[in-house]
Design an enzyme around this catalytic site. Structure first.
Site, PDB file in Angstrom:
ATOM      1  N   ASP A   1      53.343  31.582  36.625  1.00 28.94           N
ATOM      2  CA  ASP A   1      54.696  31.276  37.130  1.00 28.94           C
ATOM      3  C   ASP A   1      55.710  32.306  36.633  1.00 28.94           C
ATOM      4  O   ASP A   1      56.631  32.689  37.356  1.00 28.94           O
ATOM      5  CB  ASP A   1      55.160  29.887  36.662  1.00 28.94           C
ATOM      6  CG  ASP A   1      54.468  28.765  37.435  1.00 28.94           C
ATOM      7  OD1 ASP A   1      53.633  29.058  38.309  1.00 28.94           O
ATOM      8  OD2 ASP A   1      54.757  27.580  37.140  1.00 28.94           O
TER       9      ASP A   1
ATOM     10  N   GLU B   1      40.380  51.017  38.513  1.00 31.07           N
ATOM     11  CA  GLU B   1      40.492  50.163  37.318  1.00 31.07           C
ATOM     12  C   GLU B   1      39.356  50.493  36.362  1.00 31.07           C
ATOM     13  O   GLU B   1      38.221  50.721  36.786  1.00 31.07           O
ATOM     14  CB  GLU B   1      40.347  48.668  37.647  1.00 31.07           C
ATOM     15  CG  GLU B   1      41.557  48.026  38.232  1.00 31.07           C
ATOM     16  CD  GLU B   1      41.360  46.536  38.495  1.00 31.07           C
ATOM     17  OE1 GLU B   1      40.619  45.859  37.724  1.00 31.07           O
ATOM     18  OE2 GLU B   1      41.924  46.065  39.485  1.00 31.07           O
TER      19      GLU B   1
ATOM     20  N   ASN C   1      41.462  44.627  47.022  1.00 25.72           N
ATOM     21  CA  ASN C   1      40.929  44.810  45.683  1.00 25.72           C
ATOM     22  C   ASN C   1      39.710  43.912  45.495  1.00 25.72           C
ATOM     23  O   ASN C   1      39.818  42.690  45.545  1.00 25.72           O
ATOM     24  CB  ASN C   1      41.960  44.413  44.623  1.00 25.72           C
ATOM     25  CG  ASN C   1      41.381  44.534  43.210  1.00 25.72           C
ATOM     26  OD1 ASN C   1      41.159  45.647  42.737  1.00 25.72           O
ATOM     27  ND2 ASN C   1      41.092  43.416  42.564  1.00 25.72           N
TER      28      ASN C   1
ATOM     29  N   GLN D   1      49.344  38.674  38.469  1.00 28.73           N
ATOM     30  CA  GLN D   1      49.107  38.776  37.027  1.00 28.73           C
ATOM     31  C   GLN D   1      50.346  39.182  36.243  1.00 28.73           C
ATOM     32  O   GLN D   1      50.409  38.951  35.039  1.00 28.73           O
ATOM     33  CB  GLN D   1      47.967  39.767  36.768  1.00 28.73           C
ATOM     34  CG  GLN D   1      46.648  39.294  37.346  1.00 28.73           C
ATOM     35  CD  GLN D   1      45.515  40.251  37.068  1.00 28.73           C
ATOM     36  OE1 GLN D   1      45.284  41.170  37.849  1.00 28.73           O
ATOM     37  NE2 GLN D   1      44.806  40.080  35.978  1.00 28.73           N
TER      38      GLN D   1
ATOM     39  N   TYR E   1      33.769  48.377  35.042  1.00 31.91           N
ATOM     40  CA  TYR E   1      33.946  47.833  33.699  1.00 31.91           C
ATOM     41  C   TYR E   1      32.659  47.815  32.874  1.00 31.91           C
ATOM     42  O   TYR E   1      32.667  48.117  31.699  1.00 31.91           O
ATOM     43  CB  TYR E   1      34.479  46.393  33.772  1.00 31.91           C
ATOM     44  CG  TYR E   1      35.918  46.304  34.189  1.00 31.91           C
ATOM     45  CD1 TYR E   1      36.948  46.326  33.248  1.00 31.91           C
ATOM     46  CD2 TYR E   1      36.273  46.215  35.530  1.00 31.91           C
ATOM     47  CE1 TYR E   1      38.281  46.249  33.636  1.00 31.91           C
ATOM     48  CE2 TYR E   1      37.608  46.140  35.922  1.00 31.91           C
ATOM     49  CZ  TYR E   1      38.609  46.153  34.966  1.00 31.91           C
ATOM     50  OH  TYR E   1      39.921  46.085  35.347  1.00 31.91           O
TER      51      TYR E   1
ATOM     52  N   HIS F   1      48.879  24.941  39.920  1.00 27.17           N
ATOM     53  CA  HIS F   1      49.787  23.785  39.879  1.00 27.17           C
ATOM     54  C   HIS F   1      49.056  22.469  40.141  1.00 27.17           C
ATOM     55  O   HIS F   1      49.449  21.434  39.612  1.00 27.17           O
ATOM     56  CB  HIS F   1      50.920  23.959  40.897  1.00 27.17           C
ATOM     57  CG  HIS F   1      51.810  25.119  40.570  1.00 27.17           C
ATOM     58  ND1 HIS F   1      52.476  25.855  41.516  1.00 27.17           N
ATOM     59  CD2 HIS F   1      52.128  25.686  39.365  1.00 27.17           C
ATOM     60  CE1 HIS F   1      53.170  26.819  40.924  1.00 27.17           C
ATOM     61  NE2 HIS F   1      52.971  26.734  39.618  1.00 27.17           N
TER      62      HIS F   1
HETATM   63  C1  BGC Z   1      40.493  42.670  38.547  1.00 27.83           C
HETATM   64  C2  BGC Z   1      41.701  42.499  37.667  1.00 27.83           C
HETATM   65  C3  BGC Z   1      41.274  41.850  36.366  1.00 27.83           C
HETATM   66  C4  BGC Z   1      40.301  42.758  35.674  1.00 27.83           C
HETATM   67  C5  BGC Z   1      39.823  42.250  34.317  1.00 27.83           C
HETATM   68  C6  BGC Z   1      39.261  43.145  37.824  1.00 27.83           C
HETATM   69  O1  BGC Z   1      38.177  42.472  38.336  1.00 27.83           O
HETATM   70  O2  BGC Z   1      40.791  43.481  39.651  1.00 27.83           O
HETATM   71  O3  BGC Z   1      42.657  41.759  38.351  1.00 27.83           O
HETATM   72  O4  BGC Z   1      42.340  41.528  35.536  1.00 27.83           O
HETATM   73  O5  BGC Z   1      39.160  42.902  36.485  1.00 27.83           O
HETATM   74  O6  BGC Z   1      39.190  41.020  34.464  1.00 27.83           O
END
Ligand code: BGC
Length: 503
Positions: free
Chosen positions: A71, A398, A185, A38, A330, A58
């Site tokens: 890229d 995260e 991850n 990313q 999230y 690609h």
């Molecule tokens: C991932 C990240 C992603 C983020 C937001 C997570 O599922 O580990 O790579 O950018 O969510 O979508």
């Protein structure tokens, strides 16, 4: 004299309001996270090999919403010193990033080590350590070397051996300075999205068994790497090795037993198939879901369950094989046994789960369809995990909020989201949950997978039109910095001028 009195009153007022604030412990790790594909760019520079993401962007550019790719991305391959400067501006204690397997092993196999790749990560790590920033390494954040995919990737039972070779190289090369390793991850996104559907590379889309086969091989690969670390490296390096699982919250829509069971089975399919083998006392895949898959498989004419068993030996290898539970959190949904159902392929994990999920209209929506601001979702998720898996050590690896790419630097909705999530963290700490750190996603805007650059999750904006990929602090960066620095959440804090400096 008058102004001195006013000043004194002000100082006293500020002190007493901050004294009343709940504080984050001094040793709580505050950081931010990113992933190699990313941010890095340099996709074929200095000997890097091709990954499944390189291959898909690609060969099938329309797979990405804005036809873009990684890229160059944020060009961290050349800008890593600026990345570390940003960490210093934010006063971060920690930074979580991933190693691109194909940068250090271009074909994925151990016979061909790319020293330039090792040097890049050494420089990145040393730059962080110069400023007392603790590096956390993720070994695998979705970018499988394409050559290993051509051999079946996670569905090949030899996958664990390939991963062990790679993990040994990472521990050997960086473990003298890095003390936190995360093997994988988000197994759900690797296995369900990559193997059980067509939503992520390598787009295997084997709905019947792709997710389950990948899940079993992934947790075994994790466990082997964990035991290797434990035996060969921990005695001299003294670090920790864990895994990060995406745990969004699924609560029941009503108090009915059917909805409660539907929520439980959904949680098992979403994260339990990865967490249960490692963190539960009994090991193996979660009971209710595996019974359901076995029953459906028999009805569907299979000779054995589509969900593979763990042998007793495999269960013992995997059970307890983690020093911590990394949680990416999230969003949340409500789960119903009867309502909100949508058609799914038969057979598939979603058909096996057989529930409906939805998010109430009043929960604020982000720019990403899957991400809503649900009340106390982080608290609910961690409380559940804490009870279910007997109080492991947790890191939030995260957590973050997405906005559209034309939003600029004022991101009050992101600020509201972070403040609410961090209040949840304080609630969890008050409850005695063993939560050691929090990584915001993300340090700066980056290539948001299938959404390309249309969805932004950074604390810093990146100008992707600018060859220098200039990074500029958003308002949320100032607010996060204030929390990290002062160790409490001041809901009234507003940055005076949006000028970021290193204190
Ligand atoms: C991932 C990240 C992603 C983020 C937001 C997570 O599922 O580990 O790579 O950018 O969510 O979508």
């Amino acid at each position: 004299m008058k102004s001195l009195v006013i000043l004194t009153l002000l100082v006293v007022a500020c002190q007493s309001s901050s004294d009343k604030q709940r504080r984050f412990p001094d040793d709580f790790l505050f950081g931010a996270a990113t992933a190699a594909y990313q941010i890095e760019g340099g996709w074929n520079e200095d000997g890097k090999g091709e990954s499944i993401w390189d291959y898909v962007v690609h060969n099938n550019p329309a797979y990405i919403k804005d036809l873009s790719n990684g890229d160059i991305a944020a060009d961290s391959y050349h800008n890593y010193k600026r990345d570390v400067e940003i960490m210093r501006e934010l006063n971060l204690n920690a930074y979580r990033f991933s190693i691109a397997w194909s940068r250090v092993l271009p074909t994925g196999m151990i016979n061909n080590v790319n020293q330039a790749g090792i040097d890049f990560y050494n420089n990145y790590i040393d730059e962080m350590l110069k400023y007392n920033i603790t590096p956390l390494i993720t070994l695998y954040h979705w970018d499988l070397p394409q050559k290993l995919h051509e051999l079946g990737g996670f569905t090949n039972p030899l996958f664990a051996d390939w991963f062990s070779d790679y993990a040994r190289l990472v521990f050997q090369s960086f473990g003298d300075r890095v003390k936190h390793f995360i093997t994988f991850n988000e197994p759900r996104e690797i296995c369900y999205e990559g193997y059980g559907t067509d939503t992520k590379p390598p787009i295997v889309n084997n709905t019947a068994i792709g997710t389950y086969l990948c899940a079993k091989h992934l947790v075994i690969a994790h466990a082997k790497a964990y035991h290797m670390y434990d035996k060969e490296f921990r005695p001299t390096q003294g670090g920790q090795c864990g895994i990060t699982i995406s745990v969004n919250w699924f609560g029941p829509d009503t108090d009915s037993d059917d909805d409660k069971l539907a929520a439980e089975i959904t949680r098992q399919g979403e994260w339990g198939i990865y967490a249960h083998p490692i963190f539960s006392a009994e090991g193996g895949f979660p009971k209710e879901l595996s019974e359901r898959v076995a029953k459906k498989s028999a009805e569907q004419g299979y000779s054995k369950s589509r969900m593979p068993e763990f042998t007793e030996e495999e269960k013992a290898l995997v059970r307890g094989a983690s020093d911590f539970f990394g949680v990416n959190h999230y969003s949340a949904s409500l789960t119903s046994a009867t309502e909100h159902k949508v058609p799914h392929p038969v057979p598939s994990l979603m058909d096996d789960i057989d529930s409906g999920t939805y998010t109430p209209d009043e929960w604020p929506k982000s720019s990403s369809s899957w991400l809503t601001f649900a009340p106390n979702s982080l608290y609910n998720a961690l409380t559940h995990l804490n009870t279910r898996y007997n109080k492991p050590v947790f890191y939030i690896t995260e957590n973050g909020w997405s906005t559209s790419n034309d939003r600029g630097l004022i991101d009050d909705d992101r600020i509201a989201y972070y403040r609410a999530a961090l209040e949840n963290v304080l609630d969890l700490l008050d409850d005695g949950v063993n939560l050691k750190g929090y990584m915001a996603w993300s340090l700066f805007d980056n290539f948001e997978w299938n959404a390309g650059y249309t969805e932004r999750l950074g604390l810093y904006n990146v100008d992707f039109e600018d060859p220098a990929r200039t990074r500029t602090a958003k308002k949320s960066a100032f607010v996060y910095k204030h929390i990290v620095t002062h160790r409490y959440i001041d809901h009234d804090y507003e940055p005076e001028a949006m000028i970021m400096t290193i204190d």
